[in-house]
Design an enzyme around this catalytic site. Structure first.
Site, short mmCIF file in Angstrom:
data_model
loop_
_atom_site.label_atom_id
_atom_site.label_comp_id
_atom_site.label_asym_id
_atom_site.label_seq_id
_atom_site.Cartn_x
_atom_site.Cartn_y
_atom_site.Cartn_z
N PHE A 1 44.01 45.11 43.63
CA PHE A 1 43.88 43.92 42.78
C PHE A 1 42.45 43.67 42.32
O PHE A 1 42.22 42.99 41.31
CB PHE A 1 44.42 42.69 43.53
CG PHE A 1 43.46 42.03 44.48
CD1 PHE A 1 42.76 40.90 44.11
CD2 PHE A 1 43.29 42.50 45.77
CE1 PHE A 1 41.89 40.27 44.99
CE2 PHE A 1 42.43 41.88 46.65
CZ PHE A 1 41.72 40.76 46.27
N LYS A 2 41.48 44.26 43.00
CA LYS A 2 40.09 44.05 42.60
C LYS A 2 39.81 44.60 41.20
O LYS A 2 38.86 44.17 40.55
CB LYS A 2 39.15 44.72 43.61
CG LYS A 2 39.41 44.37 45.09
CD LYS A 2 39.21 42.92 45.39
CE LYS A 2 39.59 42.54 46.80
NZ LYS A 2 38.65 42.93 47.82
N ASP A 3 40.66 45.53 40.73
CA ASP A 3 40.45 46.08 39.39
C ASP A 3 40.57 45.02 38.30
O ASP A 3 39.90 45.11 37.27
CB ASP A 3 41.48 47.18 39.10
CG ASP A 3 41.23 48.45 39.89
OD1 ASP A 3 40.06 48.76 40.14
OD2 ASP A 3 42.21 49.13 40.25
#
Length: 492
Positions: A111-113
């Site tokens: 999800f950090k993308d």
């Protein structure tokens, strides 16, 4: 819209300066002077938009110094062919009342993308607006996913360097391989002997070292952050809560105007705080469920009002949540108290005594929006197996933590209405533990992404294929006391 530190609301700065600096001089976190509202009509309009248009509709409210063309350019560059689905952050519905917000379709499968594909573009534009001539060194402490996502986002970006510290024995095999094989001439990676809190505290101490900052300035560098302490990292995460709501309406799972509950795997409190901002902006969210693993410091805080890190630290199968000091909680405390001196007293007590207790009024305000629970590794593995056997939906170890807690609460008669589970990583990033959850009879040693693919019939995501065949570039590990020297060597 201007910004100030959670520890000093008197010094106002523009949005681009908050993004450029990352962390305030007083070690506080930058927050907006107000939280803008999105009307129900604007929300209804967002339901017919694609993800990029929804991102513009949300982010423009916080970035007044960015004109429409440049903000749309930033969003277009952030969310395109680098994601393996055109919807960027799709919702997969298991049944009529449960969906999974899949945030792992980007280049590092986490999800950090969503934030870290945008942050390099936001940061480089911010540097231009601030007329900054020095090279920025992005300093990152990671519990696993942020590191690779930041490296991928900043690799070979002109005018930047990036150094990532990770707990040497506290990330998955796949996460470590993703980081230590990273390409790029401007990147560096180092393990830290200790846990994530050691790495994070080490980074915070480097940021707070005025003498070191002067030394770097003479060399033509300054430090900034890609952790969720940077507002430019947190802002893009608000978008996917709005997007998930619109997708739920469009799929006929809720009526427009009905409320949703979000169950969020939580470590550093940034992901779930983005949901809180969305709720304050007007998104119909019933409750945000703060879902922890055995490092349940946040659960205890939300239940009692006392934040206490004087406890055993556990290394779990959901390593990105193996955190005791949840930095973004400071932002929430400021927004609720509206008192920087009070927030400073809490943070001082945490630094000196490892604990603080908030006023009853603060806790009451928090529990209006949040509930909390935690799950053991055994419960998490059982959930992975149960959901896969019933529906063939495959969860990673962090997503499964949130599923477990939502199920516990529903079994107790709570949150029985529609809910979205925030799915934070591809199961293939944690293939060993996912595989042993599905097949408890198998030994955990040497299980691979290919083993999980063969068993489930699913394909290994392209970014995770053949990791073991890639050249290892970074093998260094340091004590926390040696982190500053590592930065100095990198910038020599």
């Amino acid at each position: 819209m201007q910004y100030f530190s959670t520890r000093n609301e008197k010094k106002l700065i523009p949005s681009y300066y908050a993004i450029k600096e990352g962390l305030a001089e007083d070690r506080g976190l930058f927050v907006p002077e107000r939280i803008p509202e999105i009307s129900l009509q604007q929300l209804r309009n967002m339901c017919s938009m694609n993800y990029q248009q929804r991102a513009y509709a949300v982010m423009r409210n916080y970035l007044p110094e960015f004109d429409e063309e440049e903000l749309r350019d930033i969003i277009s560059a952030s969310y395109g062919s680098n994601f393996d689905v055109p919807t960027v952050a799709p919702v997969s519905f298991m049944d009529s009342k449960t969906g999974f917000l899949e945030l792992w379709h980007g280049p590092t499968c986490a999800f950090k993308d969503i934030a870290l594909q945008a942050l390099p573009h936001l940061l480089t534009r911010s540097l231009q607006k601030a007329d900054e001539k020095r090279t920025v060194c992005i300093l990152v402490a990671t519990s696993g996913d942020t590191g690779k996502a930041a490296l991928e986002g900043f690799a070979d970006v002109p005018g930047t360097k990036i150094l990532v510290f990770y707990p040497r024995d506290g990330v998955s095999k796949t996460q470590r391989l993703q980081m230590i094989t990273q390409s790029g001439e401007n990147v560096f990676v180092s393990g830290v002997i200790g846990n994530f809190d050691d790495a994070q505290n080490g980074v915070k101490m480097i940021f707070a070292d005025a003498k070191f900052a002067e030394e770097l300035d003479k060399r033509g560098y300054f430090l900034s952050s890609a952790n969720s302490i940077n507002w430019g990292r947190l802002l893009p995460q608000i978008v996917y809560y709005f997007s998930a709501y619109c997708d739920s309406v469009n799929a006929g799972k809720i009526l427009f105007g009905d409320s949703l509950t979000f169950a969020v795997p939580t470590g550093n409190f940034g992901d779930i705080l983005a949901g809180w901002y969305a709720k304050q902006m007007g998104l119909p969210i019933r409750k945000l469920l703060c879902c922890s693993n055995q490092n349940n410091v946040l659960t205890d805080f939300i239940k009692s009002g006392t934040y206490d890190i004087n406890r055993k630290f556990y290394t779990t199968i959901s390593p990105s949540m193996d955190i005791l000091v949840s930095s973004n909680l400071e932002r929430l405390l400021y927004h609720i108290s509206r008192d920087s001196s009070e927030v400073r007293s809490y943070m001082d007590a945490l630094g000196k005594e490892g604990r603080y207790t908030v006023r009853h009024e603060i806790l009451d305000a928090i529990t209006k929006d949040f509930d909390a629970g935690f799950a053991s590794d055994a419960e998490t593995k059982e959930s992975i197996r149960e959901v896969y056997e019933k529906s063939r939906y495959l969860m990673d170890t962090h997503t499964a933590t949130a599923w477990t807690i939502l199920k516990k609460m529903r079994d107790a008669g709570e949150y029985t209405g529609p809910a979205i589970i925030v799915s934070t990583a591809s199961p293939f990033k944690f293939s060993e533990n996912v595989m042993t959850a599905l097949r408890p009879d198998l030994p955990s040693m040497n299980l691979s992404t290919e083993d999980l693919a063969r068993y489930t019939g699913q394909s290994v995501p392209a970014p995770l294929k053949n990791l073991e065949e890639r050249q290892i570039r970074f093998e260094e590990s340091v004590e926390r006391s040696g982190m500053k020297d590592a930065v100095s060597r990198f910038l020599a």
